[in-house]
Write a protein that holds these residues in place. Structure first.
Motif, PDB file in Angstrom:
ATOM      1  N   THR A 144       0.840  -1.198   0.000  1.00 58.13           N
ATOM      2  CA  THR A 144       0.000   0.000   0.000  1.00 58.13           C
ATOM      3  C   THR A 144       0.877   1.252   0.000  1.00 58.13           C
ATOM      4  N   LEU A 159       0.890   5.754  -0.984  1.00 61.33           N
ATOM      5  CA  LEU A 159       0.216   6.966  -1.427  1.00 61.33           C
ATOM      6  C   LEU A 159       0.991   7.460  -2.639  1.00 61.33           C
ATOM      7  N   GLU A 193      -3.825  12.673  -5.305  1.00 61.29           N
ATOM      8  CA  GLU A 193      -3.232  11.725  -4.366  1.00 61.29           C
ATOM      9  C   GLU A 193      -4.154  10.515  -4.232  1.00 61.29           C
ATOM     10  N   THR A 244      -4.314   6.550  -2.442  1.00 54.83           N
ATOM     11  CA  THR A 244      -3.745   5.522  -1.570  1.00 54.83           C
ATOM     12  C   THR A 244      -4.304   4.169  -1.978  1.00 54.83           C
ATOM     13  N   LYS A 279       3.095   2.917   2.742  1.00 56.58           N
ATOM     14  CA  LYS A 279       2.208   2.955   3.901  1.00 56.58           C
ATOM     15  C   LYS A 279       2.225   1.664   4.709  1.00 56.58           C
ATOM     16  N   ALA A 334      -9.143   7.680   0.741  1.00 57.19           N
ATOM     17  CA  ALA A 334      -8.119   7.092  -0.131  1.00 57.19           C
ATOM     18  C   ALA A 334      -7.876   7.910  -1.386  1.00 57.19           C
TER      19      ALA A 334
END
Length: 386
Positions: A88, A90, A101, A103, A188, A325
């Protein structure tokens, strides 16, 4: 020098000049003084204030929080290929007046075997060759959806910066030849730390000098006068498009800019919007829970979001999507125009800034080979014109 931290930037800078061995404050010292005066200043804004590029400012951290990575030839593509294993992340892409952005986890592409005949045909197909050079083994669709032009990726860095909470914030950051940020990746997952560290060790540049020099951006080329464009042929070519992806080829063929194409488009193919239409579009998409596609790029990479949005909000000078997200930040004060655009049966909405550069474009989400949702077409028709 302890009192320097409490002085205004102008005075601090003057003292640094007096204290400097070479008779002038270093860029690192100037940035330190600026951060003391403005603790929350973003590095991009700080670079503009100090009259340097973001890459030059970031490079002052080499040897402490920053590692310069190799960025020649296929290095950026290979770094992005390795980054598929970070889990994961970003992913952040920006241009002068927009930031996107997302995620999520990037999707890997399964290799597709080709027979000898297909391979030989690929060698003859220049467009396909170009596409292959910009494929990094994934990122096509899914949560992290990117389109690359790696020839414009010129500087790469790994950053490991301790945060206020003591937690180290890691990132991979990429810049163009003029030192402008084009893409950043923030891992992340804790499991991604080992992958990150291995990647940094593998691609560490032999030159870890903190001084980075980049050329100034060349003046923007003058737009071809409308009178020198074969408008009739251009409009015919527009009407004959069978796929919206053919549009960029038209721009190249007729040597016109994207915004210029809006002015010269065939009758009924475009509708000019007020810049504030971006608020209406995002607010209505959120209210109706209408899936949209948002495209934001900078010539080196385009990032795409596909899905529903929920929370929209204004901040000074900007209009934003602030979902868990997905974030989209648009400097609406720099918008000059917006357009509803119809090409090859597909309707999009595009916004341009005061320099004539496209900031962001939107489409309705649709299944391949299927018509656009009527709700998307209706939304575009209801946007404020002007």
């Amino acid at each position: 020098m302890k009192r320097l931290r409490t002085l205004p930037l102008a005075i601090a800078g003057a003292l640094l000049v007096l204290a400097g061995h070479a008779g002038a404050a270093t860029l690192s010292e100037r940035w330190s003084a600026l951060r003391t005066e403005q603790p929350k200043v973003m590095i991009r804004d700080a670079a503009r204030t100090l009259g340097v590029s973001e890459a030059e400012l970031l490079a002052t951290g080499i040897g402490s929080t920053v590692t310069r990575l190799r960025s020649d030839g296929n290095d950026p593509r290979e770094i992005m290929r390795r980054a598929l294993d970070l889990g994961t992340v970003l992913a952040l892409t920006r241009n002068e007046n927009g930031v996107i952005e997302r995620t999520g986890v990037a999707t890997k592409v399964k290799p597709q075997p080709e027979d000898d005949k297909e391979a030989k045909e690929a060698v003859k197909d220049e467009e396909r060759e170009a596409r292959q050079r910009n494929i990094a083994g994934g990122y096509l669709g899914g949560e992290i959806d990117l389109r690359f032009t790696f020839s414009k990726w010129k500087h790469a860095f790994a950053v490991a910066q301790p945060g206020a909470d003591g937690v180290v914030k890691r990132s991979l950051q990429f810049f163009d030849e003029n030192g402008a940020a084009i893409h950043k990746i923030y891992p992340k997952d804790a499991a991604g730390v080992a992958v990150f560290d291995k990647l940094v060790a593998e691609f560490r540049h032999p030159d870890q000098n903190a001084a980075l020099k980049v050329p100034a951006r060349a003046p923007k080329a003058a737009e071809l006068a409308d009178s020198k464009v074969d408008v009739k042929e251009f409009q015919q070519a527009w009407n004959e498009m069978s796929d919206v992806h053919q549009f960029n080829r038209l721009l190249t063929e007729f040597k016109i800019t994207r915004e210029q194409a809006m002015r010269l488009a065939p009758a009924g193919m475009v509708q000019r919007l007020k810049p504030e239409a971006v608020r209406t579009l995002l607010d209505e998409a959120a209210k109706q829970q209408l899936p949209i596609m948002s495209f934001l790029g900078n010539g080196a990479v385009i990032q795409i979001f596909s899905g529903k949005i929920t929370k929209t909000a204004a901040s000074p000078g900007w209009y934003n999507v602030l979902d868990p997200a997905f974030n989209l930040h648009l400097r609406e004060t720099a918008f000059k125009s917006g357009w509803v655009v119809r090409r090859a049966g597909v309707t999009s909405v595009e916004f341009y800034d005061n320099e004539g550069e496209q900031v962001v474009s939107f489409f309705g989400v649709r299944e391949r080979g299927q018509p656009q949702p009527k709700s998307w077409v209706d939304l575009t028709a209801a946007l404020p014109t002007g």
